[in-house]
Design a protein around this motif. Structure first.
Motif, PDB file in Angstrom:
ATOM      1  N   TRP A   2       1.802   7.595   3.143  1.00  0.00           N
ATOM      2  CA  TRP A   2       2.500   7.682   1.850  1.00  0.00           C
ATOM      3  C   TRP A   2       2.438   9.098   1.307  1.00  0.00           C
ATOM      4  O   TRP A   2       1.412   9.763   1.398  1.00  0.00           O
ATOM      5  CB  TRP A   2       1.849   6.740   0.832  1.00  0.00           C
ATOM      6  CG  TRP A   2       2.198   5.304   1.058  1.00  0.00           C
ATOM      7  CD1 TRP A   2       1.484   4.397   1.787  1.00  0.00           C
ATOM      8  CD2 TRP A   2       3.336   4.608   0.550  1.00  0.00           C
ATOM      9  NE1 TRP A   2       2.116   3.185   1.771  1.00  0.00           N
ATOM     10  CE2 TRP A   2       3.253   3.282   1.019  1.00  0.00           C
ATOM     11  CE3 TRP A   2       4.415   4.968  -0.232  1.00  0.00           C
ATOM     12  CZ2 TRP A   2       4.206   2.327   0.715  1.00  0.00           C
ATOM     13  CZ3 TRP A   2       5.369   4.014  -0.544  1.00  0.00           C
ATOM     14  CH2 TRP A   2       5.257   2.714  -0.067  1.00  0.00           C
ATOM     15  N   THR A   4       3.645  11.366  -2.343  1.00  0.00           N
ATOM     16  CA  THR A   4       4.125  11.223  -3.714  1.00  0.00           C
ATOM     17  C   THR A   4       5.401  12.034  -3.886  1.00  0.00           C
ATOM     18  O   THR A   4       5.625  13.030  -3.200  1.00  0.00           O
ATOM     19  CB  THR A   4       3.074  11.693  -4.742  1.00  0.00           C
ATOM     20  OG1 THR A   4       2.750  13.059  -4.488  1.00  0.00           O
ATOM     21  CG2 THR A   4       1.820  10.837  -4.676  1.00  0.00           C
ATOM     22  N   GLN A  16       7.006   7.277  -4.795  1.00  0.00           N
ATOM     23  CA  GLN A  16       6.309   7.400  -3.520  1.00  0.00           C
ATOM     24  C   GLN A  16       7.295   7.140  -2.393  1.00  0.00           C
ATOM     25  O   GLN A  16       8.294   6.433  -2.579  1.00  0.00           O
ATOM     26  CB  GLN A  16       5.183   6.378  -3.409  1.00  0.00           C
ATOM     27  CG  GLN A  16       4.084   6.546  -4.412  1.00  0.00           C
ATOM     28  CD  GLN A  16       3.019   5.475  -4.222  1.00  0.00           C
ATOM     29  OE1 GLN A  16       3.325   4.324  -3.978  1.00  0.00           O
ATOM     30  NE2 GLN A  16       1.762   5.884  -4.316  1.00  0.00           N
ATOM     31  N   CYS A  18       7.224   6.689   2.200  1.00  0.00           N
ATOM     32  CA  CYS A  18       6.326   6.578   3.347  1.00  0.00           C
ATOM     33  C   CYS A  18       7.078   6.325   4.646  1.00  0.00           C
ATOM     34  O   CYS A  18       8.240   5.934   4.648  1.00  0.00           O
ATOM     35  CB  CYS A  18       5.341   5.432   3.140  1.00  0.00           C
ATOM     36  SG  CYS A  18       6.086   3.795   3.289  1.00  0.00           S
ATOM     37  N   ARG A  20       5.820   3.943   7.840  1.00  0.00           N
ATOM     38  CA  ARG A  20       4.723   3.020   8.135  1.00  0.00           C
ATOM     39  C   ARG A  20       5.162   2.019   9.188  1.00  0.00           C
ATOM     40  O   ARG A  20       6.353   1.727   9.336  1.00  0.00           O
ATOM     41  CB  ARG A  20       4.302   2.279   6.873  1.00  0.00           C
ATOM     42  CG  ARG A  20       5.432   1.448   6.287  1.00  0.00           C
ATOM     43  CD  ARG A  20       5.008   0.641   5.080  1.00  0.00           C
ATOM     44  NE  ARG A  20       6.142   0.020   4.453  1.00  0.00           N
ATOM     45  CZ  ARG A  20       6.870  -0.982   4.949  1.00  0.00           C
ATOM     46  NH1 ARG A  20       6.571  -1.475   6.116  1.00  0.00           N
ATOM     47  NH2 ARG A  20       7.899  -1.480   4.296  1.00  0.00           N
ATOM     48  N   TYR A  32      10.211   3.384   0.085  1.00  0.00           N
ATOM     49  CA  TYR A  32      10.142   4.265  -1.078  1.00  0.00           C
ATOM     50  C   TYR A  32      10.216   3.443  -2.346  1.00  0.00           C
ATOM     51  O   TYR A  32      10.751   2.333  -2.369  1.00  0.00           O
ATOM     52  CB  TYR A  32      11.251   5.324  -1.053  1.00  0.00           C
ATOM     53  CG  TYR A  32      12.637   4.774  -0.818  1.00  0.00           C
ATOM     54  CD1 TYR A  32      13.439   4.331  -1.866  1.00  0.00           C
ATOM     55  CD2 TYR A  32      13.140   4.677   0.472  1.00  0.00           C
ATOM     56  CE1 TYR A  32      14.702   3.827  -1.637  1.00  0.00           C
ATOM     57  CE2 TYR A  32      14.402   4.166   0.717  1.00  0.00           C
ATOM     58  CZ  TYR A  32      15.181   3.745  -0.348  1.00  0.00           C
ATOM     59  OH  TYR A  32      16.427   3.229  -0.122  1.00  0.00           O
TER      60      TYR A  32
END
Length: 106
Positions: A2, A4, A16, A18, A20, A32
């Motif tokens: 993640w 910011t 945020q 990411c 993943r 997001y």
């Protein structure tokens, strides 16, 4: 992981983003979340940067995104970034829209 999303001016946290593992699909997904006050204000570069990072730095061949069907803003954003809608998927008990992009399409 993640990251910011912060405003350049004052470093105020607005969201945020990411990359993943999406364990239900055995894929790498971008995710997001953006504070509603900042929706539709052109934060597409953040998504493009994370996708480019996945392809260029992590050598991913494909990145997916899972979206609620009613989230038309995110769906449009993904399409503007080169994602193509695939067949719907069921995650748990919920039907979601699946979007995907490949390294050559970015």
């Amino acid at each position: 992981g993640w990251w910011t999303i912060r405003l350049k001016v004052n470093k105020y946290l607005i969201g945020q983003i990411c990359l993943r593992p999406e364990k239900d699909l055995a894929e790498i997904a971008v995710g997001y979340a953006l504070d509603v006050a900042f929706w539709r204000q052109g934060y597409v570069q953040e998504l493009e940067a994370v996708v480019a990072y996945g392809f260029n730095e992590k050598s991913l061949r494909r990145i997916v995104a899972i979206v609620r069907p009613e989230n038309t803003g995110s769906r449009a954003l993904l399409e503007r970034c080169g994602f193509i809608q695939g067949p719907d998927v069921v995650i748990g008990t919920k039907t979601r829209c699946l979007y995907a992009t490949r390294a050559s399409s970015v």
